[in-house]
Design a protein around this motif. Structure first.
Motif, PDB file in Angstrom:
ATOM      1  N   ALA A 149     108.932  98.127  11.094  1.00 41.09           N
ATOM      2  CA  ALA A 149     108.556  96.716  11.212  1.00 41.09           C
ATOM      3  C   ALA A 149     109.768  95.831  10.959  1.00 41.09           C
ATOM      4  O   ALA A 149     110.607  96.134  10.106  1.00 41.09           O
ATOM      5  N   HIS A 150     109.831  94.742  11.713  1.00 42.95           N
ATOM      6  CA  HIS A 150     110.860  93.716  11.534  1.00 42.95           C
ATOM      7  C   HIS A 150     110.125  92.389  11.394  1.00 42.95           C
ATOM      8  O   HIS A 150     109.426  91.968  12.315  1.00 42.95           O
ATOM      9  N   ALA A 151     110.262  91.757  10.240  1.00 45.10           N
ATOM     10  CA  ALA A 151     109.529  90.518   9.962  1.00 45.10           C
ATOM     11  C   ALA A 151     110.512  89.386   9.697  1.00 45.10           C
ATOM     12  O   ALA A 151     111.510  89.563   8.989  1.00 45.10           O
ATOM     13  N   GLU A 152     110.193  88.202  10.256  1.00 40.15           N
ATOM     14  CA  GLU A 152     111.097  87.052  10.179  1.00 40.15           C
ATOM     15  C   GLU A 152     110.337  85.841   9.641  1.00 40.15           C
ATOM     16  O   GLU A 152     109.249  85.524  10.114  1.00 40.15           O
ATOM     17  N   VAL A 153     110.923  85.175   8.655  1.00 38.25           N
ATOM     18  CA  VAL A 153     110.285  83.989   8.081  1.00 38.25           C
ATOM     19  C   VAL A 153     110.696  82.733   8.850  1.00 38.25           C
ATOM     20  O   VAL A 153     111.739  82.703   9.501  1.00 38.25           O
ATOM     21  N   PRO A 154     109.896  81.672   8.773  1.00 36.29           N
ATOM     22  CA  PRO A 154     110.279  80.405   9.401  1.00 36.29           C
ATOM     23  C   PRO A 154     111.474  79.769   8.686  1.00 36.29           C
ATOM     24  O   PRO A 154     111.814  80.128   7.548  1.00 36.29           O
TER      25      PRO A 154
END
Length: 247
Positions: A90-95
């Motif tokens: 998984a690759h997760a990106e915050v605003p």
């Protein structure tokens, strides 16, 4: 007239540059590997395991703000379904204005440490995942039911990138062995089996720098994932920079 032509030329150059940047920064699937050519420029996959589902999606971290904080997530899930082993990338990106907090160990986890993939230290620990609120439980067809949810033995790895704006998470999981109800009181002989499991988890993932020469990546939606359960328990927690809190 000359100024208008110059103005048009500058706009055209900027549009070309922006198009080039967007073309160079891609995220998606290349074969069975998840690839990001943006920061972090990385390619990840689980070797010798079939791809169950892959693509993008979105999650909400409900504890971060009213209504939930939207998180962009790219996933690749590997396995044969049922009670077979499963691997998750998984690759997760915050605003903008948010960052991933330091990576904390899971509750009741054991064997915390650091594993190095492609020169980067990933925080690692081993834990049990209950199937009733597992985002990936529905992908294990026949291994989950309301009466007896699946339970998984999991080795997880996580690292922050790009000034803590991005987070890479990898999980390798197998059905919880019979007789193993917790990791704090293992049955006789189970400690060796646990170490062997953790070694398999370490060796299943391939992590390397993304190739600079890629054809357009597939950007499908990750099917079969229970996105409503994609929350802090899998992704971790976030914080807002003080500058944004003051405004």
């Amino acid at each position: 007239m000359m100024m208008k032509r110059m103005h048009f030329f500058v706009i055209a150059v900027l549009m070309l540059l922006m198009a080039g940047c967007n073309a160079a920064q891609q995220r998606g699937m290349a074969g069975s590997a998840y690839v990001s050519t943006a920061r972090p420029a990385i390619a990840l996959e689980a070797k010798d395991m079939p791809l169950l589902t892959a693509g993008r999606g979105s999650a909400n971290l409900t504890s971060s703000m009213a209504g939930g904080l939207p998180i962009r997530v790219w996933l690749a899930v590997y396995g044969a379904g049922g009670s077979s082993p499963m691997a998750v990338v998984a690759h997760a990106e915050v605003p903008y204005g948010w960052y991933w907090d330091g990576i904390m160990r899971r509750p009741f986890s054991v064997d915390e440490g650091v594993e190095v993939f492609d020169g980067v230290g990933y925080q690692a620990c081993t834990y049990i995942v209950e199937g009733n609120r597992d985002p990936f439980g529905a992908l294990a067809a026949g291994a989950i039911s309301e009466d007896r949810p699946a339970r998984w033995l999991v080795r997880g790895f996580a690292a922050r990138y790009n000034f803590n704006n991005d987070k890479i998470i990898m999980e390798y999981r197998e059905p919880l062995p019979a007789g193993m109800e917790s990791l704090s009181a293992l049955p006789l002989g189970a400690a060796d089996a646990l170490k062997t499991f953790e070694q398999r988890a370490r060796e299943i993932f391939i992590v390397k720098a993304a190739s600079a020469d890629l054809s357009p990546l597939r950007q499908d939606y990750a099917q079969g994932v229970r996105w409503r359960y994609m929350d802090e328990s899998f992704l971790g927690t976030v914080s807002q920079y003080d500058f944004f809190n003051d405004n």
